[in-house]
Design an enzyme around this catalytic site. Structure first.
Site, PDB file in Angstrom:
ATOM      1  N   LYS A 100       1.172  -1.204   0.114  1.00 27.69           N
ATOM      2  CA  LYS A 100      -0.042   0.280   0.160  1.00 27.69           C
ATOM      3  C   LYS A 100       0.896   1.822   0.454  1.00 27.69           C
ATOM      4  CE  LYS A 100      -2.327  -1.116   3.688  1.00 27.69           C
ATOM      5  NZ  LYS A 100      -1.543  -2.626   3.453  1.00 27.69           N
ATOM      6  N   ASP A 121      -2.065   7.262   4.120  1.00 28.19           N
ATOM      7  CA  ASP A 121      -1.226   7.404   4.446  1.00 28.19           C
ATOM      8  C   ASP A 121      -2.117   6.079   5.488  1.00 28.19           C
ATOM      9  OD1 ASP A 121      -0.172   4.345   3.659  1.00 28.19           O
ATOM     10  OD2 ASP A 121       1.458   5.282   3.637  1.00 28.19           O
ATOM     11  N   ARG A 123       4.710  -7.407  10.828  1.00 26.82           N
ATOM     12  CA  ARG A 123       5.974  -6.801  11.054  1.00 26.82           C
ATOM     13  C   ARG A 123       7.645  -7.588  10.213  1.00 26.82           C
ATOM     14  NH1 ARG A 123       4.743  -2.800   9.212  1.00 26.82           N
ATOM     15  NH2 ARG A 123       2.665  -4.882   9.912  1.00 26.82           N
TER      16      ARG A 123
HETATM   17  N1  LIG Z   1       4.754  -5.848  -6.758  1.00 27.08           N
HETATM   18  C1  LIG Z   1       5.350  -5.942  -6.018  1.00 27.08           C
HETATM   19  N2  LIG Z   1       6.448  -6.923  -6.171  1.00 27.08           N
HETATM   20  C2  LIG Z   1       7.765  -7.325  -5.400  1.00 27.08           C
HETATM   21  N3  LIG Z   1       7.734  -7.038  -3.918  1.00 27.08           N
HETATM   22  C3  LIG Z   1       6.733  -5.925  -3.234  1.00 27.08           C
HETATM   23  C4  LIG Z   1       5.573  -5.222  -4.475  1.00 27.08           C
HETATM   24  N4  LIG Z   1       4.863  -3.811  -4.067  1.00 27.08           N
HETATM   25  C5  LIG Z   1       5.470  -4.112  -2.708  1.00 27.08           C
HETATM   26  N5  LIG Z   1       6.389  -4.743  -2.970  1.00 27.08           N
HETATM   27  C6  LIG Z   1       6.995  -4.834  -1.362  1.00 27.08           C
HETATM   28  O1  LIG Z   1       6.613  -5.457  -0.395  1.00 27.08           O
HETATM   29  C7  LIG Z   1       6.996  -4.780   0.932  1.00 27.08           C
HETATM   30  C8  LIG Z   1       5.532  -4.424   2.026  1.00 27.08           C
HETATM   31  O2  LIG Z   1       5.143  -3.198   0.818  1.00 27.08           O
HETATM   32  P1  LIG Z   1       4.639  -2.130   1.827  1.00 27.08           P
HETATM   33  O3  LIG Z   1       5.129  -1.709   2.869  1.00 27.08           O
HETATM   34  O4  LIG Z   1       4.305  -0.542   0.639  1.00 27.08           O
HETATM   35  O5  LIG Z   1       3.540  -2.997   2.368  1.00 27.08           O
HETATM   36  P2  LIG Z   1       2.324  -1.719   3.152  1.00 27.08           P
HETATM   37  O6  LIG Z   1       1.262  -2.781   2.494  1.00 27.08           O
HETATM   38  O7  LIG Z   1       2.460  -0.666   3.304  1.00 27.08           O
HETATM   39  O8  LIG Z   1       2.150  -2.636   4.811  1.00 27.08           O
HETATM   40  P3  LIG Z   1       1.898  -2.341   5.758  1.00 27.08           P
HETATM   41  O9  LIG Z   1      -0.121  -1.840   5.838  1.00 27.08           O
HETATM   42  O10 LIG Z   1       1.832  -3.575   6.386  1.00 27.08           O
HETATM   43  O11 LIG Z   1       2.704  -1.179   6.404  1.00 27.08           O
HETATM   44  C9  LIG Z   1       7.778  -3.873   0.798  1.00 27.08           C
HETATM   45  O12 LIG Z   1       9.492  -4.757   0.720  1.00 27.08           O
HETATM   46  C10 LIG Z   1       7.722  -3.658  -0.584  1.00 27.08           C
HETATM   47  O13 LIG Z   1       8.960  -3.301  -1.519  1.00 27.08           O
END
Ligand SMILES: Nc1ncnc2c1ncn2[C@@H]1O[C@H](COP(=O)(O)OP(=O)(O)OP(=O)(O)O)[C@@H](O)[C@H]1O
Length: 663
Positions: free
Chosen positions: A32, A212, A607
DNA sequence: GTCCCCAAGCCTCGC
DNA sequence: GCTTGGGGAC
């Protein structure tokens, strides 16, 4: 648009859907934050939207800094780009617009400690019993009212006394030219609602708005976003209702679940879900989802894992907290040597700040480099607060609360009776305290002797001298000069005696903090001045991480709350006990409290990328007394086959242990 | 006006 | 258990 290839089709759709309201509702680790970051780059680089037309709101300053850094790396420029927390945005907004409410642009930001002090004095003014109207409770109720955007008249319908307290509190803040944290959202909303030209200006300015961690917004923040996005209606929010962990601050995850209802106008609301988790192993993820599925109030999600295999979750119990920390220290040491996992890719996530202290001690002894994130604020120390009071008064001469704190620090022979007379004089002439000093000499009704008046005048001269100095030179340099002038070290030696060396070190730390601030400002193309420094301290928006590489190779120790949005190869969750997580105070709140604690556990677990350690102790010191502890009920909600329990013992072993204990 | 002692509450989480 | 600040002694 090469960089779009880093994204899966759903993420790509979220990034390129720029017009109209968009909700990305998805579980942990599904990318996200990545979507928000890439969306910013897409707007800037592909659609060539001017940076100043975009607003991105993050939950913490750390997240804002990280995003800023990534954007800078990818586009080279972050000037004019608004990436900030709600509160930092509020400061920015109020600097421009607060005049319409009768405040000066140089307002002070009062911490909750400051507001408690203010409430205390208000209770005295209103001749109310502090037992019957505890300042803490009053502060909580006022905060709640502001979150709901209620003025004293509306909030105090049942309780006229509360209404009066709230009203006087708000009036006093205005006289002091100060705002509290909730005002940073509350006042902008009130301004936008009552001044249509200002509302138009700002909502036309922000063509694209992104938020966010939307699950942790409160009512006033949602309204603020709605007002700001009214004109263009290009609003994108991302979040996960399962990760809503700031209810104590007014956050309400129904905001994210009701997004569609809240924002649909002419344009339909687009909802995108992201199913693939790129962060954690299937075992960790299955455990986390098994846990969170025990919550009744949630939006169920399906997940797929990108990673394969992985080791089981490590579970262990120790007698007490020290031993728990020692085992964790050893695991980190081994993880680094055998697993080649660097220090900073480990993390210790605590439920409470108090837990962190044990880790600090043990890591220091065992030579594990660590850094504490958040926790007991340096700025809450008495000696530091006195220093900050000087800066606040220099910046905002109307700040009477700060005036009172320091007019006799260091001791200049202005005691309680003198001060009482002085205050009455200022009130009688309707002057701020600092402003009243000049009148003392001309007016005869102050009842203060010449030498006493002179003491006040010297104090005022000091403040004015440094007001100038701070305009001329670097904050850190003026601080050194200032501390010398007021002979701070001498005063500390006098007050703190044997402890003085330690306190004097704090002065040095404070100056270091100022230097850090200056390089931080430089990095973000901001002007480093007293105003920025004060704002920075109030919003705690300095990344404790400084630039030298050393710090980047330390194990972070932080609370679960502070870990939101982060990820680590190896995560330790100590203190997994009934009463700690779920915390006793939350258990008392009933089912909603427990569900929030379960979300906390879920956030902590998710995490972890590869390894997860959960531990609990059988005895813990609470306020100095040893108390027996039992494992958290959440442990039973994690399927056994996902867990490797180090202490799993046979009946015989148990018996042997018992025998040993009583031998 | 300043110093010093002892009761009382404490930080669950934080912009 | 430890800090803190209110209240009395000097
Ligand atoms: N399409 C993708 N291919 C490879 N890695 C990805 C992809 N999308 C996200 N990631 C990786 O997955 C991990 C999590 O991404 P991110 O922190 O944006 O998730 P999030 O949904 O915001 O998580 P949270 O809600 O737990 O904070 C990061 O290391 C990111 O680089």
């Amino acid at each position: 648009m090469q960089f779009l290839n880093d994204l899966n089709p759903y993420q790509k759709e979220a990034v390129t859907t720029t017009e109209g309201p968009l909700l990305v509702l998805a579980g942990a680790g599904s990318g996200k934050t990545k979507v928000i970051t890439y969306r910013l780059i897409y707007l800037l680089k592909k659609l060539h939207i001017p940076a100043k037309r975009i607003l991105a709101v993050t939950f913490t300053n750390k997240a804002a800094n990280e995003m800023r850094e990534r954007i800078k790396a990818l586009t080279g420029n972050i000037k004019d780009l608004s990436i900030s927390t709600f509160h930092a945005f509020g400061v920015h907004f109020l600097k421009e617009e607060i005049k319409v409410l009768g405040y000066m642009p140089k307002f002070s930001i009062y911490s909750d400690k400051d507001t408690l002090e203010l409430l205390h004095s208000i209770l005295i003014d209103l001749k109310l019993d502090a037992e019957k109207y505890p300042p803490r409770l009053m502060a909580y109720l006022i905060s709640k009212a502001k979150n709901k955007l209620l003025f004293p008249e509306q909030a105090g319908l049942e309780d006229p006394v509360f209404r009066d307290i709230y009203r006087l509190y708000q009036e006093q803040l205005r006289v002091l030219n100060a705002v509290d944290f909730d005002d940073l959202i509350f006042l902008p909303v009130k301004i936008l609602q009552s001044h249509s030209e200002i509302q138009q200006k700002w909502s036309q300015r922000f063509q694209y708005i992104m938020v966010d961690e939307y699950q942790d917004t409160n009512h006033s923040q949602y309204i603020l976003i709605r007002l700001l996005s009214q004109f263009h209606n290009n609003i994108c929010v991302v979040g996960d209702d399962d990760q809503s962990i700031y209810a104590f601050r007014g956050a309400d995850f129904h905001n994210i679940l009701s997004f569609e209802k809240h924002f649909k106008k002419d344009d339909p609301v687009k909802i995108i879900t992201l199913k693939i988790n790129y962060r954690s192993t299937p075992i960790i993820l299955e455990a986390a989802y098994a846990l969170i599925s025990h919550n009744s109030k949630r939006h169920a999600k399906s997940v797929e894992t990108f990673l394969k295999d992985g080791e089981k979750i490590n579970l262990f119990e120790t007698m007490e907290a020290r031993e728990e920390a020692e085992i964790i220290a050893d695991e980190i040491f081994n993880g680094r040597i055998e697993g080649k996992v660097p220090y900073h890719d480990h993390a210790v996530l605590c439920r409470t700040n108090t837990q962190m202290r044990t880790f600090e001690e043990v890591f220091r002894q065992k030579n594990i480099p660590y850094r504490l994130i958040g926790g007991f604020s340096f700025f809450d120390r008495k000696e530091v607060k006195d220093l900050i009071a000087y800066l606040k008064l220099i910046y905002n001469p109307l700040d009477n609360l700060s005036f009172l704190r320091i007019v006799n620090f260091p001791k200049r022979g202005i005691g309680d009776t003198t001060l009482e007379k002085f205050k009455n004089f200022a009130f009688a002439h309707d002057l701020s305290f600092l402003g009243a000093v000049d009148s003392l000499a001309h007016k005869t009704d102050s009842d203060l002797s010449k030498p006493l008046i002179h003491k006040f005048e010297l104090f005022k001269e000091l403040i004015e001298k440094y007001e100038k100095r701070f305009q001329e030179s670097k904050v850190s340099e003026v601080l050194v000069e200032f501390f010398q002038e007021i002979e701070l070290e001498k005063e500390f030696e006098r007050i703190y005696k044997d402890e003085a060396p330690f306190r004097i070190k704090v002065i040095g730390d404070f100056i270091d903090y100022a230097k850090n601030y200056e390089s931080y400002a430089k990095k973000n193309d901001e002007l480093a001045n007293l105003e920025g420094f004060l704002k920075n301290m109030s919003l705690l928006n300095q990344d404790t991480k400084d630039d030298d590489e050393e710090t980047n190779h330390k194990v972070p120790i932080m609370t679960i709350h502070a870990s939101k949005g982060l990820e680590f190869h190896t995560v330790f969750i100590p203190g997994f006990e009934e009463g700690n997580i779920p915390h006793d105070r939350s258990i008392k709140e009933g089912p909603a409290g427990i569900e929030e604690e379960r979300r906390l556990a879920y956030v902590a677990m998710t995490r972890a990328k590869k390894r997860l350690f959960i531990s609990h102790v059988s005895m813990r010191k609470i306020f100095g007394t040893e108390t027996e502890r039992i494992p958290s009920k959440f442990l039973k909600e994690i399927p056994k086959h996902l867990v490797a329990d180090r202490d799993e013992k046979t009946e015989d072993e148990h018996l042997a242990d018992l025998k040993k204990m009583f031998a």
